[in-house]
Scaffold this motif. Structure first.
Motif, PDB file in Angstrom:
ATOM      1  N   ALA A 109       0.829  -1.206   0.000  1.00  6.35           N
ATOM      2  CA  ALA A 109       0.000   0.000   0.000  1.00  6.35           C
ATOM      3  C   ALA A 109       0.865   1.259   0.000  1.00  6.35           C
ATOM      4  O   ALA A 109       0.551   2.239  -0.673  1.00  6.35           O
ATOM      5  CB  ALA A 109      -0.925   0.002   1.220  1.00  6.35           C
ATOM      6  N   LEU A 110       1.981   1.208   0.746  1.00  7.29           N
ATOM      7  CA  LEU A 110       2.889   2.356   0.776  1.00  7.29           C
ATOM      8  C   LEU A 110       3.540   2.578  -0.580  1.00  7.29           C
ATOM      9  O   LEU A 110       3.632   3.721  -1.064  1.00  7.29           O
ATOM     10  CB  LEU A 110       3.959   2.131   1.847  1.00  7.29           C
ATOM     11  N   LEU A 111       3.992   1.505  -1.214  1.00  7.13           N
ATOM     12  CA  LEU A 111       4.606   1.626  -2.541  1.00  7.13           C
ATOM     13  C   LEU A 111       3.604   2.149  -3.564  1.00  7.13           C
ATOM     14  O   LEU A 111       3.925   3.017  -4.388  1.00  7.13           O
ATOM     15  CB  LEU A 111       5.149   0.271  -2.989  1.00  7.13           C
ATOM     16  N   ALA A 112       2.362   1.642  -3.495  1.00  8.76           N
ATOM     17  CA  ALA A 112       1.323   2.112  -4.408  1.00  8.76           C
ATOM     18  C   ALA A 112       0.995   3.573  -4.154  1.00  8.76           C
ATOM     19  O   ALA A 112       0.762   4.345  -5.090  1.00  8.76           O
ATOM     20  CB  ALA A 112       0.063   1.250  -4.246  1.00  8.76           C
ATOM     21  N   ALA A 113       0.994   3.985  -2.878  1.00 10.69           N
ATOM     22  CA  ALA A 113       0.702   5.377  -2.527  1.00 10.69           C
ATOM     23  C   ALA A 113       1.790   6.311  -3.042  1.00 10.69           C
ATOM     24  O   ALA A 113       1.505   7.405  -3.551  1.00 10.69           O
ATOM     25  CB  ALA A 113       0.557   5.514  -1.013  1.00 10.69           C
ATOM     26  N   MET A 114       3.042   5.906  -2.918  1.00 12.24           N
ATOM     27  CA  MET A 114       4.150   6.725  -3.408  1.00 12.24           C
ATOM     28  C   MET A 114       4.085   6.850  -4.935  1.00 12.24           C
ATOM     29  O   MET A 114       4.297   7.945  -5.492  1.00 12.24           O
ATOM     30  CB  MET A 114       5.476   6.109  -2.976  1.00 12.24           C
ATOM     31  N   ASP A 115       3.764   5.749  -5.598  1.00 15.34           N
ATOM     32  CA  ASP A 115       3.658   5.761  -7.057  1.00 15.34           C
ATOM     33  C   ASP A 115       2.498   6.648  -7.506  1.00 15.34           C
ATOM     34  O   ASP A 115       2.627   7.435  -8.447  1.00 15.34           O
ATOM     35  CB  ASP A 115       3.455   4.333  -7.556  1.00 15.34           C
ATOM     36  N   LYS A 116       1.366   6.535  -6.819  1.00 21.40           N
ATOM     37  CA  LYS A 116       0.193   7.340  -7.152  1.00 21.40           C
ATOM     38  C   LYS A 116       0.477   8.822  -6.943  1.00 21.40           C
ATOM     39  O   LYS A 116       0.099   9.664  -7.771  1.00 21.40           O
ATOM     40  CB  LYS A 116      -0.981   6.896  -6.282  1.00 21.40           C
ATOM     41  N   THR A 117       1.141   9.159  -5.845  1.00 21.08           N
ATOM     42  CA  THR A 117       1.471  10.560  -5.562  1.00 21.08           C
ATOM     43  C   THR A 117       2.403  11.127  -6.620  1.00 21.08           C
ATOM     44  O   THR A 117       2.201  12.245  -7.115  1.00 21.08           O
ATOM     45  CB  THR A 117       2.113  10.679  -4.169  1.00 21.08           C
ATOM     46  N   ALA A 118       3.425  10.360  -6.982  1.00 24.19           N
ATOM     47  CA  ALA A 118       4.379  10.819  -7.992  1.00 24.19           C
ATOM     48  C   ALA A 118       3.698  11.021  -9.345  1.00 24.19           C
ATOM     49  O   ALA A 118       3.903  12.046 -10.018  1.00 24.19           O
ATOM     50  CB  ALA A 118       5.529   9.826  -8.120  1.00 24.19           C
ATOM     51  N   ASP A 119       2.857  10.065  -9.760  1.00 24.65           N
ATOM     52  CA  ASP A 119       2.161  10.169 -11.040  1.00 24.65           C
ATOM     53  C   ASP A 119       1.230  11.376 -11.068  1.00 24.65           C
ATOM     54  O   ASP A 119       1.178  12.126 -12.047  1.00 24.65           O
ATOM     55  CB  ASP A 119       1.352   8.896 -11.322  1.00 24.65           C
ATOM     56  N   THR A 120       0.479  11.553  -9.977  1.00 27.71           N
ATOM     57  CA  THR A 120      -0.477  12.667  -9.922  1.00 27.71           C
ATOM     58  C   THR A 120       0.246  14.008  -9.901  1.00 27.71           C
ATOM     59  O   THR A 120      -0.192  14.966 -10.552  1.00 27.71           O
ATOM     60  CB  THR A 120      -1.377  12.532  -8.683  1.00 27.71           C
TER      61      THR A 120
END
Length: 448
Positions: free
Chosen positions: A321-332
């Motif tokens: 979940a943390l890795l997905a959150a970091m990826d989502k934040t960076a993409d957005t």
């Protein structure tokens, strides 16, 4: 949700985002040995103040931001014994760290919020095409409904949110093609003329004519004051034919209605197992293009089985979940930065810009939809706040970072005269930006 509920959702969101942003400045300033005089949430005359650890913590009445006031020789006379505690006396690297800490805190908050969302489980819609608006750019590209989108302009997509983001980028680039996984290997492209006529504002996506929602040729809602009710249509009627022409899709029905304003039409419907013939005369209303079109005031039943086939649920463990959150934040964040850049270059309409009124409206809508939507809304606004503050506009954090970068390169600070002019230009630019965003908000609320 009531107006009070919307305002409360907005106030909570802004309060959390601003507090996190300003605490980033405060925490790094204290770590760098700078004395912080005031930590304020909101602007204006303080409503409430408490003193703790040498800092006045205040709550002020205008809830559209906040600030951290540090000891600074350029603003007040500083005793020699405290000069080492002033902001301006710090090395340029420390000043840059203090300024950058606010936007970085907002990005960290977005990661935390997305982490909570992914940890609790995320539901999204696969990029299946449920319905296609007749005579729309999507119809001109060859969409008929039932397709599954695999990529937009070569960029892989796995949800409808991915599709919308990729489409916005494609509209700004003037190119839009879709690779389909069903039918396998098919590629659909929008004719250039139809694409250019769409524009680059957010409303272009709805006018494009694609939707994940599939509806049945069955009436689920009848406006008692509408032309459909006057013609005898009832909830549960299944549409069979218009003027003798068989119909199997709701889009065929709406197209026939739109093309016959104030003209009698014969409808054949199935009601309780029997075929019933009715004559209806659609009301004549103004369409988006200004031309008259027909309207009955009836709504369709949604195909729940189709929607269930599109829904996907994912629940991650803490690390994933943390890795997905970091990826989502960076993409957005990257997408937000690219879109802002295209706005400044005129490649994306400034009509996409939203101000406090629409943000408050979105806050209320997301809170009404549940905690997941509200957390995602807060994460998106937190990222937008970070990206906006990092723009190289004087008075914003990015403007200060720009000055400090020049100082690093020149070996001496920017002159007071340059700072003063930059302050005026930055305030004017920010005021114009806010005025334009507010104008957009009012226009959207007036036009509905």
């Amino acid at each position: 949700m009531t107006m009070l509920g919307t305002l409360l959702a907005f106030a909570v969101a802004i309060g959390v985002l601003v507090t996190f942003h300003e605490f980033g400045h405060y925490w790094v300033a204290r770590r760098c040995g700078v004395k912080v005089l005031r930590f304020s949430i909101g602007f204006g005359k303080p409503l409430y103040t408490v003193r703790w650890r040498g800092t006045d913590w205040t709550l002020s009445p205008i809830p559209l931001g906040g600030y951290v006031k540090m000891l600074d020789e350029r603003e007040v006379e500083v005793p020699a014994s405290e000069r080492h505690l002033s902001f301006n006396a710090q090395p340029v690297g420390r000043r840059m760290a203090i300024v950058a800490a606010g936007p970085l805190a907002n990005l960290l908050l977005a990661v935390i919020l997305y982490w909570l969302v992914f940890l609790s489980g995320v539901t999204w819609l696969k990029p299946g095409v449920g319905s296609v608006l007749p005579e729309s750019p999507a119809a001109a590209a060859g969409f008929r409904g039932g397709e599954m989108i695999a990529a937009v302009n070569g960029q892989s997509v796995s949800s409808w949110q991915d599709v919308r983001l990729a489409m916005m980028e494609g509209l700004s680039n003037g190119e839009l093609s879709f690779t389909l996984s069903h039918p396998v290997g098919s590629v659909l492209s929008v004719p250039p003329g139809r694409l250019a006529a769409l524009g680059t504002e957010a409303s272009s996506l709805s006018r494009f004519g694609l939707s994940p929602v599939r509806v049945l040729a069955e009436i689920a809602m009848v406006d008692p004051a509408g032309a459909g009710a006057r013609g005898g249509l009832q909830v549960g009627d299944r549409l069979l034919a218009v003027n003798g022409q068989p119909i199997s899709r709701w889009e065929q029905f709406t197209q026939a209605i739109h093309h016959h304003p104030a003209q009698p039409l014969r409808l054949d419907v199935s009601r309780h197992g029997h075929t019933v013939s009715l004559t209806v005369t659609p009301d004549s209303v103004a369409g988006e293009s200004g031309q008259r079109q027909g309207r009955l005031g009836v709504g369709p039943r949604q195909d729940s089985a189709w929607m269930d086939s599109l829904r996907m649920t994912r629940q991650d463990g803490p690390v994933d979940a943390l890795l997905a959150a970091m990826d989502k934040t960076a993409d957005t964040a990257w997408t937000s930065l690219v879109m802002m850049g295209k706005m400044l270059l005129g490649r994306v309409s400034m009509d996409n810009l939203s101000g406090p009124l629409m943000i408050a409206d979105y806050a209320g809508q997301s809170a009404r939809q549940g905690s997941q939507s509200y957390l995602e809304f807060m994460a998106l606004i937190s990222i937008s706040l970070a990206v906006l503050n990092l723009l190289p506009i004087p008075v914003l954090d990015g403007g200060h970072l720009m000055y400090y970068t020049v100082e690093l390169l020149r070996g001496r600070p920017v002159s007071e005269r340059t700072l003063a002019w930059g302050q005026r230009i930055g305030l004017a630019a920010l005021a114009a930006l806010m005025a334009f965003a507010l104008f957009n908000d009012i226009q959207r609320l007036v036009t509905g």
